[in-house]
Each structure stands twice: as C-alpha cells, then as structure tokens.
Design a protein around this motif. Structure first.
Motif, short mmCIF file in Angstrom:
data_model
loop_
_atom_site.label_atom_id
_atom_site.label_comp_id
_atom_site.label_asym_id
_atom_site.label_seq_id
_atom_site.Cartn_x
_atom_site.Cartn_y
_atom_site.Cartn_z
N THR A 197 23.27 -17.82 55.15
CA THR A 197 23.55 -18.45 53.85
C THR A 197 23.02 -19.86 53.77
O THR A 197 23.12 -20.49 52.73
CB THR A 197 25.06 -18.45 53.59
N VAL A 213 22.76 -4.10 52.93
CA VAL A 213 23.03 -5.49 52.58
C VAL A 213 23.39 -5.58 51.10
O VAL A 213 22.79 -4.90 50.26
CB VAL A 213 21.80 -6.38 52.88
N ARG A 214 24.35 -6.46 50.79
CA ARG A 214 24.69 -6.81 49.41
C ARG A 214 24.53 -8.31 49.27
O ARG A 214 25.13 -9.07 50.04
CB ARG A 214 26.11 -6.37 49.09
N ALA A 215 23.72 -8.77 48.29
CA ALA A 215 23.43 -10.20 48.17
C ALA A 215 23.42 -10.62 46.71
O ALA A 215 23.14 -9.82 45.81
CB ALA A 215 22.08 -10.51 48.81
N THR A 216 23.74 -11.90 46.47
CA THR A 216 23.73 -12.46 45.12
C THR A 216 22.38 -13.11 44.79
O THR A 216 22.19 -13.60 43.67
CB THR A 216 24.84 -13.51 44.98
N THR A 273 24.64 -15.89 48.43
CA THR A 273 25.53 -15.37 49.46
C THR A 273 25.27 -13.87 49.61
O THR A 273 24.64 -13.24 48.76
CB THR A 273 27.00 -15.58 49.07
N GLY A 274 25.75 -13.34 50.68
CA GLY A 274 25.57 -11.91 50.93
C GLY A 274 26.34 -11.48 52.14
O GLY A 274 26.92 -12.29 52.87
N GLU A 275 26.36 -10.17 52.35
CA GLU A 275 27.05 -9.62 53.52
C GLU A 275 26.38 -8.32 53.95
O GLU A 275 25.78 -7.61 53.14
CB GLU A 275 28.53 -9.37 53.20
N GLU A 282 18.21 -9.98 45.47
CA GLU A 282 19.54 -9.77 44.91
C GLU A 282 19.84 -8.28 44.78
O GLU A 282 18.96 -7.47 44.49
CB GLU A 282 19.61 -10.45 43.55
N VAL A 325 18.21 -13.69 50.25
CA VAL A 325 18.84 -14.16 51.49
C VAL A 325 18.04 -13.61 52.67
O VAL A 325 17.20 -12.71 52.53
CB VAL A 325 20.31 -13.70 51.58
N VAL A 382 23.95 -12.07 57.39
CA VAL A 382 23.17 -12.72 56.34
C VAL A 382 23.27 -14.22 56.51
O VAL A 382 24.37 -14.78 56.61
CB VAL A 382 23.67 -12.30 54.94
N GLU A 407 21.97 -4.57 46.14
CA GLU A 407 22.24 -3.78 47.33
C GLU A 407 20.93 -3.17 47.83
O GLU A 407 20.18 -2.57 47.06
CB GLU A 407 23.26 -2.68 47.03
#
Length: 789
Positions: free
Chosen positions: A626, A692-695, A675-677, A735, A698, A624, A737
C-alpha cells in the motif's frame, strides 16, 4: 567333439564374458537384493536435526555428504513433481523463495534414467539402482571401448571389470551428480570411435545420442570433460587419418561430419544445456583465476604415489579429490601394455588419454593452455581430469593382458575323457586359467577397497531415510488450512561460543526438500547471485561486506547461527518459524530492542529440536503493498527492508508492513493511496495463483525468488514481472478483482526445446534414410531375377 557340444570358440568366449559380468553384477547388487541400501543417508542423519535425535547406533564419518544433502532431496522433490504430472524445473522449498532446479547444472532431474527410477521406485531403491546400473554399464562400456581398440575379449573383460570395481568408481559413484560421468566417459569414446571409423548413419546417430545424454546426466562440469575428451579424441583420429591420406576432399568431409556429430549432440541436449548455461551466467560462484589454480589447485607430482597407496577408510575430502589408487595387478599389466601399447592409432590414443590429463592437472604450462582452451575449466578442480588417465590405465592393462596371453597360448594342453558325456576334452589352457585368476585378483581386492569407501549397507526398515519426526509435524501444523506453506529458518547454535559449538545443525543443505518444508536453507553450487547475497545478510553477514567490491565467495549451502541471524529482516521477507537444535539457548535477545511481547514463541520442544513461531506480522503469503519506499542502490534497499521489518515487529503497523523496496528503484506505476488485499493464495508446484481485490493500481508481492523464467498473467493476459524487495516477484494489478497466475519455465527453455526437437527430427530422418537405402540395396533389380520352372 567338445566344441560341438559347447558351441564354437567365439560362442564360448562370448558366454564367458557374459558370465563374468553377470557374476560381478550379482555380487555388487547383493545388498540391494536383500532389501538393504548402500546409502550415506542413514549415517548423515546423525549429523543434522531433527533426525540426529535418533542416531540408531550410527555415526557420520564420511568425506562426502552430497548424496544425502542434495541428490536424495532432489529425487524426493522430483518424485513428487513427476507423479503430479509436472516437470521438476523449480525448487520452491529452498533459499527463502526457491531456486532453479533442472537447469542448475548439477541436479540432472531431467536425465531420463534418473526420471524413470525416481518415478517408478521408492527413493532408497531408486538410489541403489541408479548406483548399480551406472557401475555395471560403465564396465560394459569400457569392455566395448577396449574391443573397439583391438583388445581381445579376455583383455577387454579385464579392463571392464577393473574399471567398474576400481577405487575411483566406487569412491565417487555415491554422488548421483558424478555417477553418470563414470559411464559416459568410456561410452562416449567408444561411440565416437565407431562413428569415425565406421561412418554409417546408425553409428552417427548413436554417438550423438550418447553425447547428448552425457551432457544432461549430471554435473555439467564433468559433462564438459566428457565432451572435451570425446572431441579431442575425434580430432586426433581425423588428424592421424589426414596425415596418412593425400586426398583433401575426403578429409574435409570427415572434419565436417565430426563437427556435425558434436553439433547434433549439443542440439539434442539443448533443452537442458541452453537454459543451464543462461542460468549459470547469473550465479554467485566466481571462476578460479589461473593464478589460483597454479599456486594451490594443481596436483603436486608427489601425490601420484597414491596410485599404489590404498585410500584410508573412511577417506577424507582430500583423499576423494585425489583418489587415484589402482589395484596392483592392473597397474602391473598396464606397465606391460605401456611397453607394447598395440596398433599405432589405438596405442597413440591410449597414451594421449594417459598423459594429457596428468599434464593438465599437474604441469603449469599445460594447465595454462587447458585453462584458456577448455570451456568451464576455470570452475573445475584440475584433479577432476585424472579419471581420464585412470581409465587409460585400465585400457593399457587390457593390452598388457592380451600381450601376456599371446606368449602363453602356444603351451600344449592335455586331453582327457569326460565319463558322463563319454567325450574327449582338453584341460583349460594356461591362458584361460591365468585370465580367471587375474580377474579374481582384480575383482575381490578392488571391490573390497571400493566397498570400504562407502557407508555400510543397512536394512531400510530398521534405518528409515529422513522419516517424519514430531518437530516436522509441528512445522506442518503451522500451515493450518493455508494453501501457502510456512517458511522456516533452519538454525545452528551460535558459532561465537567459546569453545565453538559442535551441536549438529537443523535441516542442513537440501534436506527440507524431503518433507517438503519451505526453508532458508538449501544446497546448490550454482546459487543465483542475488539469492546468495540475500541469504548471507539474513544469516548475519555484514551488509557492506556482502554488497561491497570484491569477489563474493561460492555459496553451496548457508548456515544460520541463531546468535547472528537478522530475524527482523527474515520476518520482513516472509518467514513464519524457526527450527533450532534442542540445546539452542534462548534467542529472545537476538531481537535487540524489539518489543519482547512480539518475540519468538515456542510451539514445540523435544529431543529432535525446538520449533519457534515468529510474530503474526511475519506472513509468508503474498500481500498487497500500500506504499512504496523508493531507494537507490542495493545497500539502501537492505537498509529499508531491515527498518520496515523492525517497525512492523514493534507496533504491528499493517501499513508499514505493506511496504516494498524496488530493487533498482524502478518507476512503479501504482496509486499511493490505493488499498487492496489478497483474498486467496495457492502455490502448487511450478504455479502460483493469487486472487486480489484492490481500489486502484497496487503492487502484489509474492515471497518467490525473482528469476527470468517466471511468467505472469492477470486474468489470462500477460503481465510484466518486477523485481522488488531486492529479490522478490512483484506484479502490478489494477482496480477491481483479479486473478494473478505465475508459471515457471527457465529462460532459454523454448529455444532449447526447438533445437532439441530439430535434433530429434534429424536423427529420425537419418535413421529412416538409412533404412530405406538398406532396403533398396537388398531388393533384387528388375531383369536380374532368375527364372524358375
């Protein structure tokens, strides 16, 4: 009485033809029947690591290596893909991110014959069967063509055997991308001849299917030569018919039918040809200018002395490109046939096939006309047209033999009694004896010359093809439990040494496909332009030269001299390791001013090579981004990539690593502070799935080469794909998952599939209509039945 025991003269003649081709096939296939392979791979292995560590007493000395570094690896990848229930449309292992495969214009992984052999047999046997089937079929097709042109069975058999054992056929049959051309050249002419002269629905469909198979069977440049030759021949037939006829309507119908024939052939092959043409419009290979062809590529007239000069063994690349040798007995009979070419239409056809390709390959005015009229000729060496003339030589030899036999047939034969059968028989005629002697005279010398142009047949158990070595096992161990494979830079020793190093390179060409290793290497004469530019910069070429004005060179396969590789850039683009020849010097200094503690780490060293692991920051899995670096221009994009790679290696700055350079500086709608991962990343054949998990919004970047054929979905909904990091796939997610899924279908695949489907329906309708019409003709009409009783 003897005829009653052995059948009619026609039956005996057919039996003799069958026996001749069966005997020739048995001789050609004898090594394969003994469990030995006629392959260039065992000797090629001595010229590339990791297999060069175990030469097994062999040495590589052959002019062509395409079969070993391209066709065999393509078959290995296709075999795995077919057996997994997928289509081999994409090569995920090459060029640092993958490349189109089935529509690259050379691999022909969708050619039905190759698909069946690759799926059903071990790779070495699939190669040999492909080689043998096309050689034998080429001889039979030439026999059919000669018969269509009025040759007797003796002459047609001589032409077929001569072509299938000729130096050109054997010299080029090892290249699977060329092998089908040797068959479809005579087969397309014979099928089109039948469709024009006997215009039935069946002959029309058969000719269209033959043309379609020829278009998808191998190198598209050779396929275009077959299509152009067939179209030229059909046009010549129709012009001759029009010249002799005074009725306009049938002539117009004939021309319309011929256009429909060629159109149906293209429609049947559209599922491959249409995506291929779209893909080739974006490749790095530049066409030749006519000035280049005129000054350096036309065949000099003095080179035609090669017709009577046997090629050396092993041949050089020039010898193969100008491989025109014809057996003396074939050439002698062809001179007789040239004097008496046969009936007017067939004779004119043979002379045109003989003369026109030679003029197009050697005479500048005719070459200029061919260059501007023949599609694709600007990417073909003019010498590629000469096989058409060589085929014409064998057809003229058939005419010459028939003419010679017609002079000998009146000679009397003696009769004698067969004691066992107690029947009277006649001695074989002089014509039969002479035919048998000439067949042997052409087969054995031609076979010997052709065999000398190929590597020795070897036992597969004693000489395994591309076996797994400890170095390859060390690369596989780097993957651990990850579902996304490691990516490797295949190095060579520095070319800057004095004298230049001659150490064999590592994993050259497409060989990483065999063990399934992701590599920056690869083989393709149709590399996409951006992929080519990226590889050239990574391999050490000057960025300004690569991206500046001028014609970029064709890139078949890259080399990576370890002293020139831009390691930080390779790292930035997702590279985990390097495989270097065992004698490669220490490459720590290649990292320049980078932190020595973050340099390459050796994880394996042995006689088959050195495996070096790059820093952990060089992740090949999706990530991801950023923050986004917005640059304009491709050169600035490369600068940004290199700078980010160096900063990553110096301080392992995660936020610096998670930085993306849009290729064309698009306005990416992302949240700079989000942010995310990536929680999971799986790549399986043509599909890639990333969780993916993101705030916030992204950008997810995948280490896959960008191509118009990629399609993305986010949680099952279609999503656009962005080109980022110069040539990488990027997808913007919101934003929360999400599941990002990528799948590949070449651009033009769907319309091509529709056209092929319509073509198949047209063929079925034509055949069904013909069957119905035939059954109506055969059924008796009411009122005309004869009464019985």
């Amino acid at each position: 009485m003897w005829a009653r025991l052995t059948g009619s003269p026609v039956a005996r003649s057919r039996a003799a033809v069958t026996l001749v081709f069966a005997a020739a096939t048995l001789v050609l296939a004898w090594p394969t029947l003994r469990g030995r392979t006629i392959s260039v791979v065992p000797t090629f292995q001595t010229a590339t690591y990791p297999w060069a560590a175990d030469p097994r007493g062999l040495a590589y000395a052959w002019a062509q290596s395409d079969s070993a570094e391209s066709s065999y690896p393509w078959s290995a990848l296709a075999q795995r893909t077919w057996r997994d229930g997928a289509l081999p449309l994409w090569d995920p292992h090459s060029f640092g991110g993958g490349t189109p495969l089935a529509v690259d214009g050379v691999s022909a992984t969708l050619y039905p014959v190759r698909a069946v052999l690759d799926t059903a047999f071990p790779l070495w046997l699939a190669h040999d069967l492909f080689f043998l089937l096309h050689i034998v079929a080429a001889g039979l097709a030439t026999y059919w063509l000669a018969r269509r042109w009025g040759c007797r069975r003796a002459g047609a058999t001589f032409a077929g055997v001569g072509w299938m054992t000729s130096a050109y056929v054997w010299g080029w049959a090892q290249l699977e991308m060329v092998t089908p051309f040797l068959l479809f050249l005579p087969l397309a002419l014979a099928a089109c001849d039948r469709a024009v002269k006997q215009p039935t629905r069946r002959s029309f469909v058969v000719a269209a299917v033959v043309l379609a198979l020829g278009m998808v069977a191998g190198n598209i440049a050779y396929a275009l030569v077959v299509m152009a030759t067939a179209a030229f021949y059909v046009l010549a037939l129709l012009v001759a018919r029009a010249w002799q006829s005074r009725e306009r309507r049938p002539i117009v119908v004939d021309f319309l039918r011929a256009g429909l024939l060629l159109g149906l052939g293209l429609a049947l092959s559209a599922v491959v040809v249409l995506p291929t043409l779209l893909n080739l419009s974006r490749v790095s290979r530049e066409p030749y200018t006519f000035e280049q062809i005129r000054t350096s590529l036309l065949v000099p007239w003095h080179e035609y002395t090669r017709l009577v000069t046997p090629p050396p063994s092993p041949p050089t690349a020039l010898d193969l490109n100008l491989l025109m040798y014809v057996a003396p007995v074939v050439l002698g009979l062809a001179l007789v046939g040239l004097t008496f070419p046969g009936s007017r239409p067939a004779g004119i056809g043979r002379l045109l096939l003989l003369i026109v390709p030679v003029l197009a390959a050697s005479a500048a005015p005719v070459a200029w006309l061919t260059y501007h009229l023949l599609p694709g000729f600007d990417t073909v060496l003019p010498s590629r047209l000469l096989p058409v003339s060589l085929l014409a030589v064998h057809l003229l030899a058939a005419v010459g033999l028939d003419r010679l036999l017609s002079w000998l047939r009146p000679l009397p034969r003696r009769r004698f009694t067969v004691p066992v059968l107690k029947r009277e028989a006649a001695t074989p005629s002089v014509a039969v004896v002479l035919t048998a002697a000439l067949l042997l005279a052409v087969f054995w010398p031609s076979f010997a010359v052709g065999r000398s142009l190929n590597p020795p047949d070897l036992d597969v158990d004693e000489h395994p093809l591309f076996p797994v070595t400890p170095a390859l096992e060390a690369i596989a161990a780097l993957d651990g439990d990850d579902d996304w494979p490691s990516r490797v830079v295949p190095g060579t020793t520095s070319l800057a040494t004095d004298p230049p190093s001659t150490t064999a390179p590592a994993l050259v060409g497409g060989t990483p496909l065999v063990p399934g290793v992701d590599s920056w290497g690869g083989y393709s004469s149709s590399t996409p332009e951006r992929t080519s530019e990226l590889m050239r910069v990574v391999s050490g070429e000057d960025q300004a030269t690569v991206l500046g004005p001028g014609v970029p060179p064709s890139l078949s396969y890259p080399r990576f001299p370890t002293g020139a590789v831009d390691w930080p850039l390779a790292c930035r683009l997702g590279t985990d390791a390097a495989l270097l020849p065992p004698t490669t010097p220490d490459v720590a200094e290649d990292w320049g001013s980078l932190d020595p503690e973050r340099s390459l780490t050796e994880v394996y060293s042995g006689p088959d090579g050195r495996v070096l692991s790059l820093p952990e920051a060089c992740a090949s899995t999706p990530y991801v981004a950023t923050s986004i670096v917005r640059k304009s221009g491709d050169g600035a994009a490369f600068d940004a990539l290199r700078d980010q790679g160096r900063r990553t290696l110096r301080g392992n700055q995660e936020r610096a690593w998670r930085t993306v350079v849009p290729a064309h500086a698009p306005d990416l709608d992302v949240d700079e502070d989000a942010t995310g991962e990536v929680t999971t990343a799986v790549r399986d054949g043509l599909d890639a799935v990333v969780d993916v998990r993101a705030t916030g919004r992204v950008l997810v970047v995948l280490p896959i080469s960008h191509d118009a054929g990629w399609q993305a979905t986010i949680d099952g909904t279609d999503a656009p794909i962005r080109r980022v990091d110069f040539n990488r796939v990027g997808v913007v997610v919101g934003e929360g998952e999400h599941e990002v899924r990528l799948s590949y279908r070449p651009a033009g695949w769907t319309p091509g599939l529709v056209l092929t489907g319509l073509g198949l329906l047209a063929c079925v309708a034509l055949m069904a209509g013909g069957l119905v019409r035939g059954s109506r003709r055969s059924s008796p009409r009411p009122g005309r039945q004869r009464a019985h009783g």
